[in-house]
Design an enzyme around this catalytic site. Structure first.
Site, PDB file in Angstrom:
ATOM      1  N   LYS A   1       0.732  -1.348   0.006  1.00  0.00           N
ATOM      2  CA  LYS A   1      -0.092   0.089   0.048  1.00  0.00           C
ATOM      3  C   LYS A   1       0.724   1.217  -0.081  1.00  0.00           C
ATOM      4  O   LYS A   1       0.527   2.356  -0.412  1.00  0.00           O
ATOM      5  CB  LYS A   1      -1.152   0.071   1.237  1.00  0.00           C
ATOM      6  CG  LYS A   1      -2.126  -0.984   1.011  1.00  0.00           C
ATOM      7  CD  LYS A   1      -3.489  -0.890   1.720  1.00  0.00           C
ATOM      8  CE  LYS A   1      -4.693  -1.525   1.193  1.00  0.00           C
ATOM      9  NZ  LYS A   1      -4.285  -3.030   1.472  1.00  0.00           N
TER      10      LYS A   1
ATOM     11  N   SER B   1       1.719  -9.728  -0.847  1.00  0.00           N
ATOM     12  CA  SER B   1       1.192  -8.387  -0.882  1.00  0.00           C
ATOM     13  C   SER B   1       1.459  -7.724   0.635  1.00  0.00           C
ATOM     14  O   SER B   1       1.800  -6.705   0.818  1.00  0.00           O
ATOM     15  CB  SER B   1      -0.330  -8.441  -1.184  1.00  0.00           C
ATOM     16  OG  SER B   1      -0.813  -9.242  -0.372  1.00  0.00           O
TER      17      SER B   1
ATOM     18  N   GLU C   1      -9.989   6.489   2.771  1.00  0.00           N
ATOM     19  CA  GLU C   1     -11.262   5.654   3.199  1.00  0.00           C
ATOM     20  C   GLU C   1     -10.174   4.517   3.737  1.00  0.00           C
ATOM     21  O   GLU C   1      -8.907   4.377   3.134  1.00  0.00           O
ATOM     22  CB  GLU C   1     -11.766   5.328   2.306  1.00  0.00           C
ATOM     23  CG  GLU C   1     -11.601   4.023   1.293  1.00  0.00           C
ATOM     24  CD  GLU C   1     -10.474   4.457   0.389  1.00  0.00           C
ATOM     25  OE1 GLU C   1     -10.410   5.591   0.111  1.00  0.00           O
ATOM     26  OE2 GLU C   1      -9.916   3.628  -0.045  1.00  0.00           O
TER      27      GLU C   1
END
Ligand SMILES: *Cc1c(COP(=O)(O)O)cnc(C)c1O
Length: 406
Positions: free
Chosen positions: A99, A388, A121
């Site tokens: 991220k 990830s 968000e």
């Protein structure tokens, strides 16, 4: 090295309207349109600007820790007895997942646009933490919208965001989950047009977000492609990534889309099975509709009401999916396969034991599919799985699944 897109390429989208075939676009209120157009104009300015790229590369290297390693998972390979398995180690990045790649790109874009207030968000809180991290680094105030239900069940991440200086605003609308938080962030954006940048967390939303998030995450696939060529002298046979909104997956896939001999597989959350409603497999069990400003596959009932979905892994329970994945599904270039909660949990335990790596439950879905297909492959074949994120955040969930208390 990375290949340029060619005519008939899978790498040329989206078009001027932000469409990937019949998917994508910008289905937004008129009041939002000037903001989206302003964002698009700035994005087009910076995307090929060497100074912007240099600043991003510098931060990615020294702050986030890129390039991430491509690791030969020897223990898992031996255990499965088929193709060689490699992990792309996004779990080693600062803040523990892919991220940060997107957040660094977007905060630099915000800076270029002269916007000094960040909103985001978050569902499980991972994107909220990454957003609060880059906002702290750049000294910008940050407001994170989070469904009230999620605030209650993700308290460690809420505390992290607060430590980083962000304000967490619980959203009670709807079921108080990610899609409600996204609606609220879009609402904030239209009411604070002058100073606010909306830092979206996945490759979804209205155009140009799916394109720019893909661009910032494509560093994963660009690195992996060069690393495997260097290491093995050839491309992989198969690449696999988990799909929530689809940002880590499109980041890995995009640089490989025109390598027609590379099989590409995206993994959706099969939850407790696709026959009920306790899953989040929008491409295997949903239908096209409009959500958060774009047309894509999503989970909806007969009246077009968006459903909440379920996954053991909080990062996979988004009821839609980025529009480029919907297009890649319909063209047949990428296969999308569901993995059940239990299968992901088994892969989580296996990887921890044979590799000494605790994977995020999202990533464990991708590993679980490798566990299914690798034994039947030849020993000289190669599979790359996108790891990830790291699984430290998931130990409480796993403990309760196993009937244990920490
Ligand atoms: C958020 C998250 C995902 C899912 O988001 P995508 O946009 O689909 O990548 C997957 N893995 C981890 C570790 C995450 O934090």
């Amino acid at each position: 090295m990375d290949q340029p897109a060619t005519p008939n390429s899978f790498r040329t989208g989206p078009d001027e309207q932000g469409m990937f075939g019949i998917f994508g676009g910008r289905f937004v209120a008129e009041t939002l349109m000037p903001l989206i157009l302003d964002l698009e104009r700035h994005w087009n300015e910076v995307k090929n600007d060497p100074d912007f790229r240099a600043e991003l590369t510098d931060l990615s290297t020294h702050y986030a820790g890129r390039p991430s390693k491509l690791y030969f998972a020897e223990g898992l390979t031996k255990h499965l007895g088929g193709a060689k398995v490699y992990f792309k180690r996004e779990d080693l990045n600062h803040t523990g997942s892919h991220k940060i790649n997107n957040c660094l790109g977007q905060i630099l874009l915000a800076k270029r646009m002269g916007k000094k207030r960040i909103i985001a968000e978050t569902g499980a809180g991972q994107h909220g933490v990454a957003s609060a991290t880059v906002a702290a680094r750049f000294g910008y105030p940050c407001v994170v919208y989070m469904g009230a239900t999620d605030v209650a069940r993700q308290s460690p991440n809420v505390f992290r965001m607060k430590l980083l200086g962000a304000e967490v605003r619980p959203v009670t609308a709807g079921h108080g989950t990610l899609k409600d938080a996204m609606n609220e962030a879009l609402r904030d954006w239209v009411t604070n047009v002058d100073d606010t940048y909306y830092l979206i967390g996945t490759a979804a939303g209205p155009h140009p977000y799916p394109e720019l998030v893909r661009d910032f995450q494509s560093v994963i696939g660009t690195e992996a492609r060069a690393q495997i060529l260097e290491r093995e002298g050839r491309l992989p046979d198969t690449i696999i990534a988990a799909v929530g909104g689809g940002s880590n997956a499109i980041g890995l896939f995009h640089p490989f889309l025109d390598d027609k001999d590379v099989r590409i597989i995206g993994i959706e959350a099969g939850g407790r099975g696709l026959d009920g409603i306790e899953h989040c497999a929008s491409m295997n069990a949903g239908s096209p509709g409009v959500l958060h400003g774009n047309r894509t596959y999503l989970l909806q009932n007969a009246d077009g009401q968006i459903m909440d979905g379920h996954s053991i892994s909080a990062g996979l329970d988004y009821p839609g999916v980025g529009p480029e994945h919907s297009w890649l599904r319909d063209t047949g270039r990428v296969e999308y396969v569901p993995i059940l909660d239990d299968e992901a949990l088994e892969a989580f335990k296996l990887t921890t034991r044979v590799e000494g790596i605790i994977p995020a439950l999202e990533s464990a879905h991708a590993i679980a599919h490798a566990v299914q297909i690798v034994p039947a492959m030849d020993k000289d074949q190669i599979v790359i799985v996108n790891l990830s994120g790291r699984g430290d955040k998931d130990v409480h969930t796993v403990a309760s699944m196993l009937g244990m208390e920490i």
